[in-house]
Motif scaffolding. Sequence first.
Motif, PDB file in Angstrom:
ATOM      1  N   UNK A 161       0.881 -12.133  -6.048  1.00 30.24           N
ATOM      2  CA  UNK A 161       0.813 -12.936  -4.821  1.00 30.24           C
ATOM      3  C   UNK A 161       0.363 -12.073  -3.646  1.00 30.24           C
ATOM      4  N   UNK A 162       0.932 -10.864  -3.558  1.00 33.55           N
ATOM      5  CA  UNK A 162       0.610  -9.968  -2.445  1.00 33.55           C
ATOM      6  C   UNK A 162      -0.852  -9.549  -2.479  1.00 33.55           C
ATOM      7  N   UNK A 163      -1.375  -9.272  -3.689  1.00 34.45           N
ATOM      8  CA  UNK A 163      -2.777  -8.860  -3.817  1.00 34.45           C
ATOM      9  C   UNK A 163      -3.698  -9.947  -3.296  1.00 34.45           C
ATOM     10  N   UNK A 164      -3.429 -11.183  -3.690  1.00 36.89           N
ATOM     11  CA  UNK A 164      -4.246 -12.293  -3.202  1.00 36.89           C
ATOM     12  C   UNK A 164      -4.242 -12.332  -1.674  1.00 36.89           C
ATOM     13  N   UNK A 165      -3.055 -12.177  -1.093  1.00 37.91           N
ATOM     14  CA  UNK A 165      -2.916 -12.262   0.372  1.00 37.91           C
ATOM     15  C   UNK A 165      -3.602 -11.097   1.067  1.00 37.91           C
ATOM     16  N   UNK A 166      -3.377  -9.873   0.583  1.00 36.92           N
ATOM     17  CA  UNK A 166      -3.946  -8.685   1.221  1.00 36.92           C
ATOM     18  C   UNK A 166      -5.468  -8.657   1.145  1.00 36.92           C
ATOM     19  N   UNK A 167      -6.004  -8.971  -0.037  1.00 34.04           N
ATOM     20  CA  UNK A 167      -7.444  -8.895  -0.186  1.00 34.04           C
ATOM     21  C   UNK A 167      -8.161 -10.031   0.546  1.00 34.04           C
ATOM     22  N   UNK A 168      -7.451 -11.120   0.796  1.00 34.83           N
ATOM     23  CA  UNK A 168      -8.043 -12.199   1.582  1.00 34.83           C
ATOM     24  C   UNK A 168      -8.123 -11.829   3.059  1.00 34.83           C
ATOM     25  N   UNK A 169      -7.115 -11.067   3.554  1.00 35.01           N
ATOM     26  CA  UNK A 169      -6.997 -10.816   4.995  1.00 35.01           C
ATOM     27  C   UNK A 169      -7.322  -9.379   5.412  1.00 35.01           C
ATOM     28  N   UNK A 170      -6.990  -8.391   4.563  1.00 33.24           N
ATOM     29  CA  UNK A 170      -7.162  -6.978   4.934  1.00 33.24           C
ATOM     30  C   UNK A 170      -7.797  -6.202   3.779  1.00 33.24           C
ATOM     31  N   UNK A 171      -8.924  -6.663   3.303  1.00 28.01           N
ATOM     32  CA  UNK A 171      -9.526  -6.077   2.106  1.00 28.01           C
ATOM     33  C   UNK A 171      -9.861  -4.604   2.287  1.00 28.01           C
ATOM     34  N   UNK A 172     -10.576  -4.251   3.345  1.00 33.06           N
ATOM     35  CA  UNK A 172     -10.996  -2.862   3.545  1.00 33.06           C
ATOM     36  C   UNK A 172      -9.805  -1.945   3.749  1.00 33.06           C
ATOM     37  N   UNK A 173      -8.840  -2.362   4.561  1.00 34.90           N
ATOM     38  CA  UNK A 173      -7.647  -1.549   4.799  1.00 34.90           C
ATOM     39  C   UNK A 173      -6.850  -1.337   3.512  1.00 34.90           C
ATOM     40  N   UNK A 174      -6.808  -2.357   2.672  1.00 33.84           N
ATOM     41  CA  UNK A 174      -6.083  -2.247   1.400  1.00 33.84           C
ATOM     42  C   UNK A 174      -6.750  -1.225   0.484  1.00 33.84           C
ATOM     43  N   UNK A 175      -8.067  -1.241   0.442  1.00 35.02           N
ATOM     44  CA  UNK A 175      -8.781  -0.259  -0.381  1.00 35.02           C
ATOM     45  C   UNK A 175      -8.559   1.165   0.138  1.00 35.02           C
ATOM     46  N   UNK A 176      -8.486   1.338   1.472  1.00 35.42           N
ATOM     47  CA  UNK A 176      -8.245   2.682   2.012  1.00 35.42           C
ATOM     48  C   UNK A 176      -6.824   3.154   1.702  1.00 35.42           C
ATOM     49  N   UNK A 177      -5.873   2.235   1.648  1.00 34.86           N
ATOM     50  CA  UNK A 177      -4.513   2.596   1.238  1.00 34.86           C
ATOM     51  C   UNK A 177      -4.512   3.075  -0.212  1.00 34.86           C
ATOM     52  N   UNK A 178      -5.273   2.396  -1.064  1.00 34.06           N
ATOM     53  CA  UNK A 178      -5.387   2.791  -2.470  1.00 34.06           C
ATOM     54  C   UNK A 178      -6.048   4.169  -2.581  1.00 34.06           C
ATOM     55  N   UNK A 179      -7.071   4.420  -1.762  1.00 33.70           N
ATOM     56  CA  UNK A 179      -7.752   5.726  -1.786  1.00 33.70           C
ATOM     57  C   UNK A 179      -6.775   6.839  -1.407  1.00 33.70           C
ATOM     58  N   UNK A 180      -5.966   6.619  -0.382  1.00 35.43           N
ATOM     59  CA  UNK A 180      -4.972   7.614   0.012  1.00 35.43           C
ATOM     60  C   UNK A 180      -3.998   7.916  -1.115  1.00 35.43           C
ATOM     61  N   UNK A 181      -3.570   6.879  -1.805  1.00 38.40           N
ATOM     62  CA  UNK A 181      -2.656   7.049  -2.937  1.00 38.40           C
ATOM     63  C   UNK A 181      -3.320   7.850  -4.055  1.00 38.40           C
ATOM     64  N   UNK A 182      -4.567   7.536  -4.351  1.00 43.06           N
ATOM     65  CA  UNK A 182      -5.278   8.223  -5.436  1.00 43.06           C
ATOM     66  C   UNK A 182      -5.516   9.700  -5.114  1.00 43.06           C
ATOM     67  N   UNK A 183      -5.896  10.005  -3.882  1.00 42.51           N
ATOM     68  CA  UNK A 183      -6.184  11.388  -3.521  1.00 42.51           C
ATOM     69  C   UNK A 183      -4.928  12.260  -3.551  1.00 42.51           C
ATOM     70  N   UNK A 184      -3.783  11.670  -3.259  1.00 41.87           N
ATOM     71  CA  UNK A 184      -2.535  12.429  -3.259  1.00 41.87           C
ATOM     72  C   UNK A 184      -1.963  12.605  -4.659  1.00 41.87           C
ATOM     73  N   UNK A 185      -2.307  11.720  -5.567  1.00 40.94           N
ATOM     74  CA  UNK A 185      -1.679  11.711  -6.889  1.00 40.94           C
ATOM     75  C   UNK A 185      -1.909  12.990  -7.703  1.00 40.94           C
ATOM     76  N   UNK A 186      -3.120  13.571  -7.746  1.00 51.01           N
ATOM     77  CA  UNK A 186      -3.283  14.838  -8.476  1.00 51.01           C
ATOM     78  C   UNK A 186      -2.419  15.958  -7.909  1.00 51.01           C
ATOM     79  N   UNK A 187      -2.266  15.989  -6.585  1.00 51.78           N
ATOM     80  CA  UNK A 187      -1.398  17.003  -5.975  1.00 51.78           C
ATOM     81  C   UNK A 187       0.035  16.804  -6.451  1.00 51.78           C
ATOM     82  N   UNK A 188       0.472  15.542  -6.469  1.00 52.66           N
ATOM     83  CA  UNK A 188       1.832  15.230  -6.910  1.00 52.66           C
ATOM     84  C   UNK A 188       2.052  15.635  -8.365  1.00 52.66           C
TER      85      UNK A 188
END
Length: 282
Positions: free
Chosen positions: A220-247
Amino acid sequence: MLKTILEGILIGIANIIPGVSGGTMMVALGIYDKLIESITHLFSRFKKSMRFLMPIFVGIAVAIVVFSRLFEFLIETYPIPTNLAFCGLILGSVPFITKHVKNKGFDLSMAIPCIVFFMIVIAMAVASGGADSQADMNLNFVNVILLFLIGIVAAATMVIPGVSGSMMLMTLGYYEPILSTVNLAVDSLVHFNLNSLLYCVGVFIPFGLGIVVGVFAIAKLIEWLFERFQTQTYWAIIGLLLASPIAILLNTDWSSFSIIQLMIGILTFAFGWFLSSKLGGE
């Protein structure tokens, strides 16, 4: 139905490997939109949704049971090459996400979610205590609640394209304990060890309930976020991905470090990057 079960097996394999996104695999197989729609409209279109979802869930379950032992062995025996392969898998998936924000500019509204999610992952890795710190799996009230919450987090990240649920479990210190519990459950069934089986059931019930809640909530949240804040949501995912190898590297056991281990690790990193980039590019 057999084709859908096989698709479920591929998704299950993707979900069990830290760095490989089950959501990305769903996109690659061309079933992501249908799967999210089936989940969000499960009750209004119950029979139709279940006909599609059940074979996928069966395939995912088969993959988890069959491959858990392999990855538990690799992490325990070859931690450095295995974790470097996971890092390659994660970084290789980044271009799959960045193509969605290409040519859309970059401002504060995009930088904030990227930085926040980057820092959250690093903070969780530091708080987990490093490679020697794994989650406490003793069954008590606090740990049962934690297992439920971890199930929600794992499920939520499993269905987001480009984000690995098992990577999040590894970051939180639950990846190896959950794999061990899956393998213990299989052994308990084979040897009819009732006490061990009951323990495994005690772990799987709160964790499984968390997964169910997480899948429905995030769909449900994905539908809502990508409808309203698509670009910001993708940048949040990018931040998570870039930090994950360090973690992951912070939580790697480096006691077996050698030049040979490092050289092998570089090769596994390159292979992981290549494999992830191919999956994400389909």
